[in-house]
Write a protein that holds these residues in place. Structure first.
Motif, PDB file in Angstrom:
ATOM      1  N   HIS A  24     -87.144  14.145  -0.810  1.00 58.42           N
ATOM      2  CA  HIS A  24     -87.673  14.724  -2.031  1.00 58.42           C
ATOM      3  C   HIS A  24     -86.599  15.536  -2.759  1.00 58.42           C
ATOM      4  O   HIS A  24     -85.682  16.073  -2.144  1.00 58.42           O
ATOM      5  CB  HIS A  24     -88.857  15.647  -1.732  1.00 58.42           C
ATOM      6  N   ALA A  25     -86.765  15.635  -4.068  1.00 63.27           N
ATOM      7  CA  ALA A  25     -85.914  16.505  -4.891  1.00 63.27           C
ATOM      8  C   ALA A  25     -86.825  17.299  -5.818  1.00 63.27           C
ATOM      9  O   ALA A  25     -87.835  16.785  -6.304  1.00 63.27           O
ATOM     10  CB  ALA A  25     -84.918  15.675  -5.698  1.00 63.27           C
ATOM     11  N   LEU A  26     -86.471  18.547  -6.039  1.00 61.75           N
ATOM     12  CA  LEU A  26     -87.270  19.415  -6.901  1.00 61.75           C
ATOM     13  C   LEU A  26     -86.332  20.371  -7.626  1.00 61.75           C
ATOM     14  O   LEU A  26     -85.535  21.057  -6.986  1.00 61.75           O
ATOM     15  CB  LEU A  26     -88.288  20.199  -6.078  1.00 61.75           C
ATOM     16  N   TYR A  27     -86.400  20.389  -8.952  1.00 60.69           N
ATOM     17  CA  TYR A  27     -85.443  21.186  -9.705  1.00 60.69           C
ATOM     18  C   TYR A  27     -85.977  21.536 -11.086  1.00 60.69           C
ATOM     19  O   TYR A  27     -86.963  20.965 -11.550  1.00 60.69           O
ATOM     20  CB  TYR A  27     -84.110  20.436  -9.835  1.00 60.69           C
ATOM     21  N   VAL A  28     -85.328  22.471 -11.722  1.00 59.73           N
ATOM     22  CA  VAL A  28     -85.671  22.860 -13.088  1.00 59.73           C
ATOM     23  C   VAL A  28     -84.540  22.456 -14.013  1.00 59.73           C
ATOM     24  O   VAL A  28     -83.380  22.336 -13.608  1.00 59.73           O
ATOM     25  CB  VAL A  28     -85.928  24.379 -13.223  1.00 59.73           C
ATOM     26  N   THR A  29     -84.885  22.231 -15.279  1.00 62.78           N
ATOM     27  CA  THR A  29     -83.888  22.024 -16.316  1.00 62.78           C
ATOM     28  C   THR A  29     -84.125  23.045 -17.425  1.00 62.78           C
ATOM     29  O   THR A  29     -85.255  23.457 -17.671  1.00 62.78           O
ATOM     30  CB  THR A  29     -83.959  20.602 -16.919  1.00 62.78           C
ATOM     31  N   SER A  30     -83.062  23.443 -18.066  1.00 65.77           N
ATOM     32  CA  SER A  30     -83.164  24.390 -19.170  1.00 65.77           C
ATOM     33  C   SER A  30     -82.004  24.147 -20.118  1.00 65.77           C
ATOM     34  O   SER A  30     -80.869  23.945 -19.677  1.00 65.77           O
ATOM     35  CB  SER A  30     -83.116  25.826 -18.639  1.00 65.77           C
ATOM     36  N   GLY A  31     -82.299  24.151 -21.429  1.00 61.17           N
ATOM     37  CA  GLY A  31     -81.216  23.891 -22.355  1.00 61.17           C
ATOM     38  C   GLY A  31     -81.595  23.994 -23.810  1.00 61.17           C
ATOM     39  O   GLY A  31     -82.629  24.551 -24.181  1.00 61.17           O
ATOM     40  N   LEU A  32     -80.741  23.410 -24.635  1.00 63.64           N
ATOM     41  CA  LEU A  32     -80.871  23.430 -26.084  1.00 63.64           C
ATOM     42  C   LEU A  32     -81.613  22.197 -26.562  1.00 63.64           C
ATOM     43  O   LEU A  32     -81.379  21.089 -26.068  1.00 63.64           O
ATOM     44  CB  LEU A  32     -79.475  23.475 -26.723  1.00 63.64           C
ATOM     45  N   ASN A  33     -82.509  22.381 -27.537  1.00 64.73           N
ATOM     46  CA  ASN A  33     -83.285  21.273 -28.081  1.00 64.73           C
ATOM     47  C   ASN A  33     -83.088  21.178 -29.588  1.00 64.73           C
ATOM     48  O   ASN A  33     -83.095  22.191 -30.292  1.00 64.73           O
ATOM     49  CB  ASN A  33     -84.771  21.475 -27.779  1.00 64.73           C
ATOM     50  N   ILE A  34     -82.869  19.962 -30.085  1.00 68.32           N
ATOM     51  CA  ILE A  34     -82.809  19.728 -31.524  1.00 68.32           C
ATOM     52  C   ILE A  34     -83.855  18.674 -31.871  1.00 68.32           C
ATOM     53  O   ILE A  34     -84.152  17.788 -31.070  1.00 68.32           O
ATOM     54  CB  ILE A  34     -81.411  19.254 -31.984  1.00 68.32           C
ATOM     55  N   ALA A  35     -84.457  18.798 -33.059  1.00 69.15           N
ATOM     56  CA  ALA A  35     -85.512  17.879 -33.455  1.00 69.15           C
ATOM     57  C   ALA A  35     -85.422  17.597 -34.946  1.00 69.15           C
ATOM     58  O   ALA A  35     -84.817  18.359 -35.708  1.00 69.15           O
ATOM     59  CB  ALA A  35     -86.882  18.460 -33.113  1.00 69.15           C
ATOM     60  N   THR A  36     -86.021  16.486 -35.358  1.00 67.82           N
ATOM     61  CA  THR A  36     -86.052  16.137 -36.770  1.00 67.82           C
ATOM     62  C   THR A  36     -86.723  17.251 -37.564  1.00 67.82           C
ATOM     63  O   THR A  36     -87.558  17.986 -37.053  1.00 67.82           O
ATOM     64  CB  THR A  36     -86.824  14.822 -36.976  1.00 67.82           C
ATOM     65  N   GLY A  37     -86.349  17.362 -38.828  1.00 68.71           N
ATOM     66  CA  GLY A  37     -86.892  18.416 -39.670  1.00 68.71           C
ATOM     67  C   GLY A  37     -86.114  19.707 -39.549  1.00 68.71           C
ATOM     68  O   GLY A  37     -86.620  20.780 -39.893  1.00 68.71           O
ATOM     69  N   ASP A  38     -84.886  19.630 -39.032  1.00 68.78           N
ATOM     70  CA  ASP A  38     -84.007  20.798 -38.890  1.00 68.78           C
ATOM     71  C   ASP A  38     -84.520  21.830 -37.900  1.00 68.78           C
ATOM     72  O   ASP A  38     -84.183  23.006 -37.986  1.00 68.78           O
ATOM     73  CB  ASP A  38     -83.775  21.479 -40.251  1.00 68.78           C
ATOM     74  N   TYR A  39     -85.330  21.412 -36.958  1.00 62.82           N
ATOM     75  CA  TYR A  39     -85.799  22.326 -35.918  1.00 62.82           C
ATOM     76  C   TYR A  39     -84.742  22.481 -34.827  1.00 62.82           C
ATOM     77  O   TYR A  39     -84.058  21.518 -34.449  1.00 62.82           O
ATOM     78  CB  TYR A  39     -87.091  21.817 -35.288  1.00 62.82           C
ATOM     79  N   LEU A  40     -84.634  23.677 -34.309  1.00 70.03           N
ATOM     80  CA  LEU A  40     -83.692  23.981 -33.230  1.00 70.03           C
ATOM     81  C   LEU A  40     -84.365  24.961 -32.280  1.00 70.03           C
ATOM     82  O   LEU A  40     -85.062  25.886 -32.711  1.00 70.03           O
ATOM     83  CB  LEU A  40     -82.417  24.609 -33.803  1.00 70.03           C
ATOM     84  N   GLY A  41     -84.176  24.754 -30.974  1.00 68.89           N
ATOM     85  CA  GLY A  41     -84.827  25.655 -30.030  1.00 68.89           C
ATOM     86  C   GLY A  41     -84.384  25.433 -28.603  1.00 68.89           C
ATOM     87  O   GLY A  41     -83.266  24.989 -28.338  1.00 68.89           O
TER      88      GLY A  41
END
Length: 199
Positions: A24-41
């Protein structure tokens, strides 16, 4: 994101039991998100992978942009630190099939699809007011739209070791009211690969 961190902390506290994570593997991811409509988060997820073949993922993303309808003559005043924002967020749960590349065994592709709850809060009206030197000259009024839909969320993962890695994860969310297409660039932390039994 807070729920993801709490769940991961609980699992890490149990990781001293060697047999618990066999295969088994278990982990978290965290980072930068970009989306259409000039959204950033930002984005985050908790992922479980069985024998690097099947994957379950719970994730969320929170994004914003300067209000699309911001009046040209908007003035925020000395006491306003930022301009009004539109906000887009979603939470999702996916099932995935993990594929490994023949010549690059350390790279894996997670083809995931699932259900997402998406929300968008947009500034739709502006009430003009005399803000003077210290306050904004408009008061924003927002409307909220939310619905449930389908998310397509493949991710290309590169574990740099058993405990840390990087991933690129494009996505498309479709519902009867809202749609969003984007990509997240993440760090991965946790148990990225289990100790697999061989026959």
């Amino acid at each position: 994101m807070k729920q993801i961190i709490i769940l991961f902390s609980l699992v890490v506290s149990l990781s001293g039991q060697a047999q618990l994570f066999q295969n088994h593997a278990l982990y978290v991811t965290s980072g930068l998100n970009i989306a259409t409509g000039d959204y950033l988060g930002t984005s985050g997820s908790l992922q479980y992978v069985y024998k690097e073949k099947f994957a379950l993922k719970y994730g969320s993303s929170s994004n914003m942009r300067v209000a699309e309808t911001l009046p040209p003559n908007y003035s925020r005043g000395l006491f306003s630190l930022s301009r009004p924002k539109d906000r887009l967020s979603f939470q999702y749960f996916t099932l995935g099939r993990v594929l490994k590349f023949k010549d690059f065994h350390f790279v894996r592709l997670n083809l995931a699809v699932g259900v997402a709850r998406i929300k968008e809060k947009k500034v739709t009206e502006w009430e003009s007011t005399y803000g003077g030197l210290f306050e904004a000259n408009y008061i924003p009024k927002s409307s909220l739209a939310e619905s449930t839909g389908i998310i397509l969320n493949p991710s290309l993962e590169l574990p740099l070791g058993r405990g840390i890695g990087i991933s690129i994860s494009p996505y498309a969310v479709f519902s009867n009211k809202l749609q969003s297409v984007g990509c997240s660039f993440n760090l991965m932390f946790g148990l990225l690969r289990g100790k697999y039994e061989t026959k």
